[in-house]
Design an enzyme around this catalytic site. Structure first.
Site, short mmCIF file in Angstrom:
data_model
loop_
_atom_site.label_atom_id
_atom_site.label_comp_id
_atom_site.label_asym_id
_atom_site.label_seq_id
_atom_site.Cartn_x
_atom_site.Cartn_y
_atom_site.Cartn_z
N GLU A 1 5.97 0.14 -3.75
CA GLU A 1 4.55 -0.07 -3.43
C GLU A 1 3.79 -0.58 -4.64
O GLU A 1 4.16 -0.27 -5.78
CB GLU A 1 3.93 1.26 -2.98
CG GLU A 1 3.60 1.36 -1.51
CD GLU A 1 2.50 0.43 -1.02
OE1 GLU A 1 2.25 -0.65 -1.61
OE2 GLU A 1 1.87 0.78 -0.02
N ASP A 2 2.72 -1.32 -4.40
CA ASP A 2 1.87 -1.77 -5.50
C ASP A 2 1.03 -0.62 -6.06
O ASP A 2 0.97 -0.41 -7.26
CB ASP A 2 0.96 -2.93 -5.04
CG ASP A 2 0.20 -2.65 -3.74
OD1 ASP A 2 0.34 -1.56 -3.16
OD2 ASP A 2 -0.54 -3.56 -3.29
N GLY B 1 1.25 -6.76 -1.23
CA GLY B 1 0.85 -6.36 -2.58
C GLY B 1 1.95 -6.12 -3.59
O GLY B 1 1.76 -6.36 -4.78
N ASP C 1 -4.87 -7.84 -4.23
CA ASP C 1 -5.88 -8.84 -3.89
C ASP C 1 -7.28 -8.26 -3.73
O ASP C 1 -7.46 -7.06 -3.54
CB ASP C 1 -5.51 -9.50 -2.55
CG ASP C 1 -5.73 -8.56 -1.37
OD1 ASP C 1 -5.21 -7.42 -1.42
OD2 ASP C 1 -6.45 -8.93 -0.43
N PHE D 1 -11.72 -0.17 -8.35
CA PHE D 1 -11.00 -1.20 -7.60
C PHE D 1 -10.42 -2.23 -8.58
O PHE D 1 -11.12 -2.73 -9.46
CB PHE D 1 -11.94 -1.89 -6.62
CG PHE D 1 -11.25 -2.88 -5.74
CD1 PHE D 1 -10.52 -2.45 -4.64
CD2 PHE D 1 -11.30 -4.24 -6.01
CE1 PHE D 1 -9.86 -3.36 -3.82
CE2 PHE D 1 -10.64 -5.15 -5.20
CZ PHE D 1 -9.92 -4.71 -4.11
N ASP E 1 -3.25 5.17 -3.52
CA ASP E 1 -4.65 5.54 -3.71
C ASP E 1 -4.85 6.90 -3.03
O ASP E 1 -4.53 7.94 -3.60
CB ASP E 1 -5.43 4.37 -3.10
CG ASP E 1 -6.93 4.45 -3.18
OD1 ASP E 1 -7.51 3.75 -4.01
OD2 ASP E 1 -7.52 5.17 -2.38
N ARG F 1 -4.00 -12.41 -6.09
CA ARG F 1 -2.65 -11.85 -6.16
C ARG F 1 -1.80 -12.51 -7.24
O ARG F 1 -0.88 -11.92 -7.77
CB ARG F 1 -1.91 -12.02 -4.82
CG ARG F 1 -2.50 -11.23 -3.68
CD ARG F 1 -1.51 -11.21 -2.51
NE ARG F 1 -2.12 -10.80 -1.26
CZ ARG F 1 -2.31 -9.54 -0.88
NH1 ARG F 1 -1.96 -8.55 -1.66
NH2 ARG F 1 -2.86 -9.26 0.28
P1 5GP Z 1 -3.93 4.41 0.32
O1 5GP Z 1 -3.48 4.45 1.75
O2 5GP Z 1 -3.00 5.13 -0.65
O3 5GP Z 1 -5.36 4.90 0.18
O4 5GP Z 1 -4.05 2.91 -0.10
C1 5GP Z 1 -2.96 2.15 -0.36
C2 5GP Z 1 -3.22 0.67 -0.19
O5 5GP Z 1 -4.59 0.33 -0.38
C3 5GP Z 1 -2.45 -0.08 -1.25
O6 5GP Z 1 -1.16 -0.40 -0.82
C4 5GP Z 1 -3.32 -1.30 -1.47
O7 5GP Z 1 -2.98 -2.29 -0.55
C5 5GP Z 1 -4.72 -0.82 -1.19
N1 5GP Z 1 -5.46 -0.44 -2.42
C6 5GP Z 1 -5.74 0.80 -2.89
N2 5GP Z 1 -6.45 0.74 -4.02
C7 5GP Z 1 -6.59 -0.57 -4.30
C8 5GP Z 1 -7.23 -1.28 -5.38
O8 5GP Z 1 -7.81 -0.74 -6.34
N3 5GP Z 1 -7.16 -2.64 -5.31
C9 5GP Z 1 -6.55 -3.31 -4.30
N4 5GP Z 1 -6.54 -4.62 -4.36
N5 5GP Z 1 -5.95 -2.67 -3.27
C10 5GP Z 1 -5.97 -1.32 -3.29
MG MG Z 2 0.08 -2.07 -0.63
#
Ligand code: 5GP
Ligand code: MG
Length: 179
Positions: free
Chosen positions: A102-103, A48, A162, A155, A106, A168
């Protein structure tokens, strides 16, 4: 294009190129100041973060190392909480100043697990630069030290992110339409 369709879902333009790029150059400006003389090691989390990383690195004027690691924790539009191991780390990180790229953060679960794995190798410091941050969903660990844009809980896809492997390559960020 302001509206796009990916697989079964429709998305609307949410963050345009200009907004994304200016937020990233702002992060670069701060890192250039904070890490001057520290030779940090950037660890980009694939897949990402590739577009964010490319944009960020072009604005860095400090001496630094750049590398790429990988793990996956997300399928479809639901977070699984199921974080895999970090792979692809070939550099010694002991006594280095590490910046994880990081992208999006969340819930914070993914980045918290990555930090914990890296801390075992005793780096001098670890900070996180995330292009996007969802404060409404965040529940675990530290907030990223460098954040491009805070966004609502929806989302999103594009600029590296993606939906089931698609989207992407989009050079702007799109938000899912509520059905
Ligand atoms: P976390 O572990 O912080 O809940 O989630 C992190 C990962 O979930 C990110 O690195 C990403 O890959 C994915 N992610 C979280 N939110 C989104 C979103 O809105 N869109 C997409 N495409 N991926 C997300
Ligand atoms: Mg990621």
């Amino acid at each position: 294009m302001d509206k796009i369709k990916i697989l079964d879902k429709s998305f609307s333009l949410f963050l345009d190129k200009k907004k994304i790029k200016s937020s990233i150059s702002e992060i670069a400006r701060t890192i250039n100041t904070d890490y001057s003389g520290k030779n940090p090691l950037f660890l980009t989390v694939l897949n990402g973060a590739f577009m964010f990383a490319s944009e960020l690195f072009q604005h860095l004027d400090i001496d630094c190392e750049i590398s790429f690691v990988k793990l996956a924790s997300y399928q479809g539009t639901d977070t699984t909480g199921n974080v895999k191991k970090l792979i692809g780390l070939n550099e010694q990180i002991k006594n280095k100043h590490v910046i994880i790229v990081e992208d999006i953060v969340d819930t914070g679960i993914t980045i918290d697990k990555i930090r914990a794995q890296l801390e075992q190798d005793k780096p001098a410091s670890i900070k996180v630069a995330s292009m996007l941050f969802k404060p409404g969903k965040f529940k675990v660990g530290h907030q990223p030290e460098y954040i491009g844009i805070e966004i609502p809980d929806d989302f999103i896809v594009g600029f590296g992110l993606d939906y089931d492997g698609r989207g992407r390559n989009l050079n702007q960020i799109y938000k899912i339409d509520n059905e």
